[in-house]
Scaffold this motif. Structure first.
Motif, PDB file in Angstrom:
ATOM      1  N   ILE A  49      51.009  15.030  11.459  1.00 43.55           N
ATOM      2  CA  ILE A  49      51.072  15.994  12.559  1.00 43.55           C
ATOM      3  C   ILE A  49      51.875  15.418  13.725  1.00 43.55           C
ATOM      4  N   ASP A  50      51.653  14.149  14.029  1.00 47.31           N
ATOM      5  CA  ASP A  50      52.380  13.513  15.117  1.00 47.31           C
ATOM      6  C   ASP A  50      53.878  13.469  14.827  1.00 47.31           C
ATOM      7  N   GLY A  51      54.235  13.137  13.575  1.00 43.59           N
ATOM      8  CA  GLY A  51      55.649  13.106  13.222  1.00 43.59           C
ATOM      9  C   GLY A  51      56.300  14.480  13.287  1.00 43.59           C
ATOM     10  N   VAL A  52      55.596  15.498  12.771  1.00 45.98           N
ATOM     11  CA  VAL A  52      56.135  16.859  12.832  1.00 45.98           C
ATOM     12  C   VAL A  52      56.239  17.327  14.277  1.00 45.98           C
ATOM     13  N   LYS A  53      55.253  16.961  15.094  1.00 45.19           N
ATOM     14  CA  LYS A  53      55.273  17.360  16.502  1.00 45.19           C
ATOM     15  C   LYS A  53      56.501  16.797  17.213  1.00 45.19           C
ATOM     16  N   ARG A  59      63.806  19.166  18.427  1.00 47.18           N
ATOM     17  CA  ARG A  59      64.770  20.126  17.884  1.00 47.18           C
ATOM     18  C   ARG A  59      64.584  21.551  18.386  1.00 47.18           C
ATOM     19  N   THR A  60      63.561  21.801  19.173  1.00 47.36           N
ATOM     20  CA  THR A  60      63.296  23.144  19.688  1.00 47.36           C
ATOM     21  C   THR A  60      63.036  23.063  21.195  1.00 47.36           C
ATOM     22  N   ALA A  67      54.529  22.303  20.847  1.00 42.32           N
ATOM     23  CA  ALA A  67      55.010  21.603  19.660  1.00 42.32           C
ATOM     24  C   ALA A  67      53.837  21.022  18.872  1.00 42.32           C
ATOM     25  N   GLY A  68      52.805  20.509  19.596  1.00 43.04           N
ATOM     26  CA  GLY A  68      51.621  19.992  18.919  1.00 43.04           C
ATOM     27  C   GLY A  68      50.870  21.083  18.182  1.00 43.04           C
ATOM     28  N   LEU A  74      51.347  23.934  10.978  1.00 43.22           N
ATOM     29  CA  LEU A  74      52.162  23.723   9.782  1.00 43.22           C
ATOM     30  C   LEU A  74      51.493  22.760   8.807  1.00 43.22           C
ATOM     31  N   VAL A  75      50.986  21.637   9.310  1.00 40.14           N
ATOM     32  CA  VAL A  75      50.397  20.634   8.427  1.00 40.14           C
ATOM     33  C   VAL A  75      49.114  21.148   7.791  1.00 40.14           C
ATOM     34  N   VAL A  76      48.250  21.811   8.560  1.00 41.88           N
ATOM     35  CA  VAL A  76      46.991  22.331   8.007  1.00 41.88           C
ATOM     36  C   VAL A  76      47.267  23.406   6.966  1.00 41.88           C
TER      37      VAL A  76
END
Length: 379
Positions: A49-53, A59-60, A67-68, A74-76
């Protein structure tokens, strides 16, 4: 006879204490596996989750909070989707492909007869003869319990994940309280970031290379007409995170089921050759180049970690074996008394390299020094 090497009593006591502590920790990990397994999986998801955040934030135009939330969603969702695909896909395979399951026995009998005919042996055994001493019902019952445990385990993983996310509020204050000195705090943060970077790098490499393998595997399975090609594609992607065994399952499971589904041996041969080629190319040329410093782990350690954590925590332990080895190496390298263990775990004898380590070491490092973080990490 050469006299034995004399060791100071303090060193002997320290080593004995270390061995006793290691054995006690291993026993605790095994006895508390029902509690620690979902916790370890939750920590793994938290790192994802931290990496995706951070990726979404970079990028957005979303701020840190949004973002968190997006990363957590997304991860869940991906976690639940993976469980649903595995459970429903497996049930659908044995239900929808009832014709295949009914044909397993006769097809295995035919394969055995063909093999005996090639080697010119008489009186080939039947499938029933081969499994007379095997408790098939017991294996199926055990498999059913494991599948049932996936759903209950996912529930506990989410509970742990929720509490871990809630505990982040006081994470910075805890870091400051534990390490009042700024130098010590920076070093603790650097250790955390090395651990996080190694796990994230492992996830990234396995995801990208797994996607490459899945694309080729799906094309091959659709080309030969294998049933449930999408389900097998997803299985290949998931087992790719398990070292050694993942490649064996990905390369052999679809061809074996092709032997049962088709009367001809050609579809199974095409799948076997094609999958082995893509696994060889990715495993020997693409994956080593992508790994770089993210997975500086000795191959023997990878195998031992797979066996150890598989014995301790089952399939979840196999899935987490390499990330746990990366984390252990980064932590052990921080202490003078345990750095030798980190050196043994590493692939090139350098668990990590910074300016101080390179000055102390006699040989130059291949890796560039990592900059020191200025703030506490945000998980």
């Amino acid at each position: 006879m050469k006299s034995p090497v004399a060791m100071p009593s303090s060193a002997v006591s320290r080593n004995a204490l270390g061995i006793i502590a290691t054995v006690a920790a291993g026993a605790a990990v095994y006895w508390l596996r029902d509690i620690l397994t979902p916790l370890a999986m939750a920590i793994f998801l938290l790192i994802m989750i931290d990496g995706v955040k951070r990726s979404v934030e970079a990028r957005t135009p979303l701020n840190s909070r949004m973002a968190g939330i997006a990363a957590l969603t997304l991860v869940v969702l991906a976690f639940f989707a993976s469980i649903a695909i595995i459970v429903n896909g497996a049930a659908g395979f044995f239900g929808e492909a009832s014709g295949v399951s009914q044909n397993i026995g006769p097809r295995i009998d035919q394969i055995i007869r063909d093999v005996y005919g090639v080697v010119r042996l008489a009186n080939p055994p039947t499938a029933q003869d081969l499994i007379n001493g095997v408790d098939v019902r017991g294996y199926l019952t055990s498999l059913a319990f494991q599948v049932q445990g996936i759903a209950s385990g996912a529930f506990f993983v989410l509970i742990y994940l929720g509490f871990l996310l809630a505990s982040q509020i006081g994470f910075r204050r805890k870091i400051i309280a534990m390490f009042p000195s700024e130098a010590q705090r920076d070093e603790a943060v650097a250790v955390f970031q090395r651990v996080r970077g190694g796990v994230e790098g492992y996830i990234w490499v396995q995801s990208v290379t797994g996607a490459m393998i899945c694309v080729v595997a799906w094309i091959l399975m659709r080309a030969v007409g294998l049933q449930n090609a999408e389900f097998w594609t997803f299985v290949i992607f998931i087992v790719g995170f398990i070292p050694v065994l993942g490649g064996a399952v990905a390369g052999l499971a679809p061809p074996l089921f092709a032997l049962v589904q088709f009367e001809s041996y050609w579809p199974a041969a095409v799948l076997l050759v094609g999958l082995q080629v893509i696994l060889f190319v990715v495993g020997n040329f693409i994956q080593p180049r992508m790994q770089g410093d993210n997975q500086n782990i000795d191959p023997v350690v990878v195998l031992l970690a797979l066996a150890f954590w598989g014995k301790m925590w089952g399939v979840v332990g196999m899935f987490l074996s390499t990330p746990l080895a990366v984390m252990a190496m980064a932590i052990l390298a921080e202490f003078q008394g345990s750095r030798w263990m980190a050196i043994l775990l590493s692939g090139d004898g350098e668990p990590y390299a910074d300016e101080t380590q390179k000055t102390a070491a006699a040989k130059p490092s291949r890796r560039k020094p990592r900059p020191k973080p200025e703030t506490a990490p945000e998980v």
